[in-house]
Design a protein around this motif. Sequence first.
Motif, PDB file in Angstrom:
ATOM      1  N   GLN A 180       2.240   4.673  -0.819  1.00 14.24           N
ATOM      2  CA  GLN A 180       1.656   5.793  -1.561  1.00 14.24           C
ATOM      3  C   GLN A 180       2.758   6.670  -2.141  1.00 14.24           C
ATOM      4  O   GLN A 180       3.598   7.201  -1.408  1.00 14.24           O
ATOM      5  CB  GLN A 180       0.733   6.613  -0.651  1.00 14.24           C
ATOM      6  N   HIS A 192      -4.308   1.876  -6.838  1.00 15.04           N
ATOM      7  CA  HIS A 192      -4.770   3.047  -7.590  1.00 15.04           C
ATOM      8  C   HIS A 192      -4.213   3.020  -9.015  1.00 15.04           C
ATOM      9  O   HIS A 192      -4.946   3.225  -9.992  1.00 15.04           O
ATOM     10  CB  HIS A 192      -4.292   4.352  -6.917  1.00 15.04           C
ATOM     11  N   ASP A 193      -2.903   2.787  -9.119  1.00 15.72           N
ATOM     12  CA  ASP A 193      -2.256   2.826 -10.432  1.00 15.72           C
ATOM     13  C   ASP A 193      -2.781   1.727 -11.355  1.00 15.72           C
ATOM     14  O   ASP A 193      -3.008   1.953 -12.555  1.00 15.72           O
ATOM     15  CB  ASP A 193      -0.737   2.687 -10.271  1.00 15.72           C
ATOM     16  N   TYR A 238      -0.959   7.929  -4.838  1.00 16.71           N
ATOM     17  CA  TYR A 238      -1.583   6.699  -5.321  1.00 16.71           C
ATOM     18  C   TYR A 238      -0.821   5.470  -4.821  1.00 16.71           C
ATOM     19  O   TYR A 238       0.414   5.437  -4.818  1.00 16.71           O
ATOM     20  CB  TYR A 238      -1.612   6.665  -6.846  1.00 16.71           C
ATOM     21  N   THR A 239      -1.583   4.461  -4.426  1.00 15.63           N
ATOM     22  CA  THR A 239      -1.008   3.160  -4.119  1.00 15.63           C
ATOM     23  C   THR A 239      -0.865   2.371  -5.421  1.00 15.63           C
ATOM     24  O   THR A 239      -1.410   2.768  -6.464  1.00 15.63           O
ATOM     25  CB  THR A 239      -1.922   2.378  -3.169  1.00 15.63           C
ATOM     26  N   TRP A 248      -6.176   2.815 -12.477  1.00 17.35           N
ATOM     27  CA  TRP A 248      -6.055   4.017 -13.299  1.00 17.35           C
ATOM     28  C   TRP A 248      -5.733   3.659 -14.746  1.00 17.35           C
ATOM     29  O   TRP A 248      -6.275   4.228 -15.693  1.00 17.35           O
ATOM     30  CB  TRP A 248      -4.983   4.901 -12.681  1.00 17.35           C
ATOM     31  N   ASP A 301       0.802  -1.224   0.000  1.00 19.15           N
ATOM     32  CA  ASP A 301       0.000   0.000   0.000  1.00 19.15           C
ATOM     33  C   ASP A 301       0.836   1.275   0.000  1.00 19.15           C
ATOM     34  O   ASP A 301       0.361   2.331   0.412  1.00 19.15           O
ATOM     35  CB  ASP A 301      -0.922  -0.004   1.225  1.00 19.15           C
ATOM     36  N   ILE A 329     -11.428   5.356  -8.637  1.00 16.85           N
ATOM     37  CA  ILE A 329     -10.614   5.159  -9.837  1.00 16.85           C
ATOM     38  C   ILE A 329     -11.210   4.044 -10.701  1.00 16.85           C
ATOM     39  O   ILE A 329     -11.280   4.161 -11.936  1.00 16.85           O
ATOM     40  CB  ILE A 329      -9.157   4.823  -9.466  1.00 16.85           C
ATOM     41  N   GLY A 341      -5.882   9.093  -2.471  1.00 13.53           N
ATOM     42  CA  GLY A 341      -4.839   9.821  -3.174  1.00 13.53           C
ATOM     43  C   GLY A 341      -4.931  11.303  -2.904  1.00 13.53           C
ATOM     44  O   GLY A 341      -5.862  11.786  -2.256  1.00 13.53           O
ATOM     45  N   LYS A 398      -9.344  10.602  -4.133  1.00 12.18           N
ATOM     46  CA  LYS A 398      -9.985   9.398  -4.674  1.00 12.18           C
ATOM     47  C   LYS A 398      -9.439   8.124  -4.042  1.00 12.18           C
ATOM     48  O   LYS A 398      -8.230   7.961  -3.852  1.00 12.18           O
ATOM     49  CB  LYS A 398      -9.782   9.350  -6.190  1.00 12.18           C
ATOM     50  N   ARG A 399     -10.373   7.216  -3.751  1.00 12.34           N
ATOM     51  CA  ARG A 399     -10.022   5.877  -3.306  1.00 12.34           C
ATOM     52  C   ARG A 399     -10.042   4.929  -4.515  1.00 12.34           C
ATOM     53  O   ARG A 399     -10.520   5.304  -5.602  1.00 12.34           O
ATOM     54  CB  ARG A 399     -11.005   5.417  -2.220  1.00 12.34           C
ATOM     55  N   PRO A 400      -9.526   3.715  -4.349  1.00 10.68           N
ATOM     56  CA  PRO A 400      -9.542   2.784  -5.482  1.00 10.68           C
ATOM     57  C   PRO A 400     -10.917   2.610  -6.119  1.00 10.68           C
ATOM     58  O   PRO A 400     -11.021   2.488  -7.351  1.00 10.68           O
ATOM     59  CB  PRO A 400      -9.033   1.484  -4.850  1.00 10.68           C
TER      60      PRO A 400
END
Length: 350
Positions: A283, A293-294, A289-290, A297, A281, A327, A318, A322-324
């Motif tokens: 960031q 997230h990426d 972003y974790t 994304w 996790d 995204i 992020g 935004k949380r996962p």
Amino acid sequence: MTISTREEFLTAVQHGDAETVSGLLALGAGPDVRDPVSGLTALMIAAGRGNAPLVRRLLAAGADLHTGDSRGGATALHKAVQGGDPETVRVLLEAGAFVDAVSPTTGHTPLMDALWYKWPEVVAVLLEHQAGLNLSTHYGFSMREHFEYELNVNARGKDKLLEAERLLTARTQADENAVQAQHLMAAVTAGDLDAVRHHLAQGAEVDTRYPVVTGFNDAHTPLLVACRDGHEEIARELLAAGADVNATEPTFGAVPLHKAVYNGHAGITALLVEAPGIDLDYQGITNGYTPLHDALWHGYEDCARVLIDAGARLDLVGHDGKRPADIARESLGADHPLTKAIAEATPAAA
């Protein structure tokens, strides 16, 4: 802070009155107070005047290293460089100041300012801290063109400029030598598994970082590059040799997991999540972003599922708030099965 207290505080900083500064800080004065005329923070003022002890005191009180002045955007490091005191420059760098911070108005890095102001001793300190040699100003000069211009327009101080030139030449040669010595990284970049095995067997340092030469691999470890470029078997070899699975690179503050998922390498993602000590996790510094997230994304559902199955958190936010789940909704669509699964499993926001 009242106006009178602010004025007293700034006056004390300007005069180098450490006792008064310390007293006012103890009473609650903020270390990031700005001069309303110059737009400089207290730290910038102390740095520009070469007062290293006062800079240390302000940093200890929490002064912001990275903020810019409100008129030109330069940092405290730029101001220290302009002031010409190598010790103050060193204090700021060792506290975490970014050596290649760019002034938004000029595009000058601290090194460019050190050359401009003809401070070879400061140039030496910046080069020791890996200041970049291949950056450019906002007015079209590369650092080297900027320096050539300086040599041509100055009628005095050319001896200092020539000393700086000697330092730049030595650093350039050292960079070239360091690149030539990067046998393991060269093998990783080429995707040559046999060569990677050979160099590891010969005792190559698995986490040696690439020299900072303003390139794609700057300060990367071999594992970061292997994960970015999709060399799964090489990543396996590096991990077996003890590579740091959570090593960060300096540009985006990314770890190997970020590199793998950002580029859709699901096999490497699966390899990494099983590595002892992995931080699922982490960031990144640029956007918070974790790896999850990426992965979402960029629309790499397979990478995202690997992370979720491994226990990646769904509640981290992020820098864009935004949380996962957010995204996933944007990238995959609200009706996508993975989007729905993430939304259902995401803890309620506090």
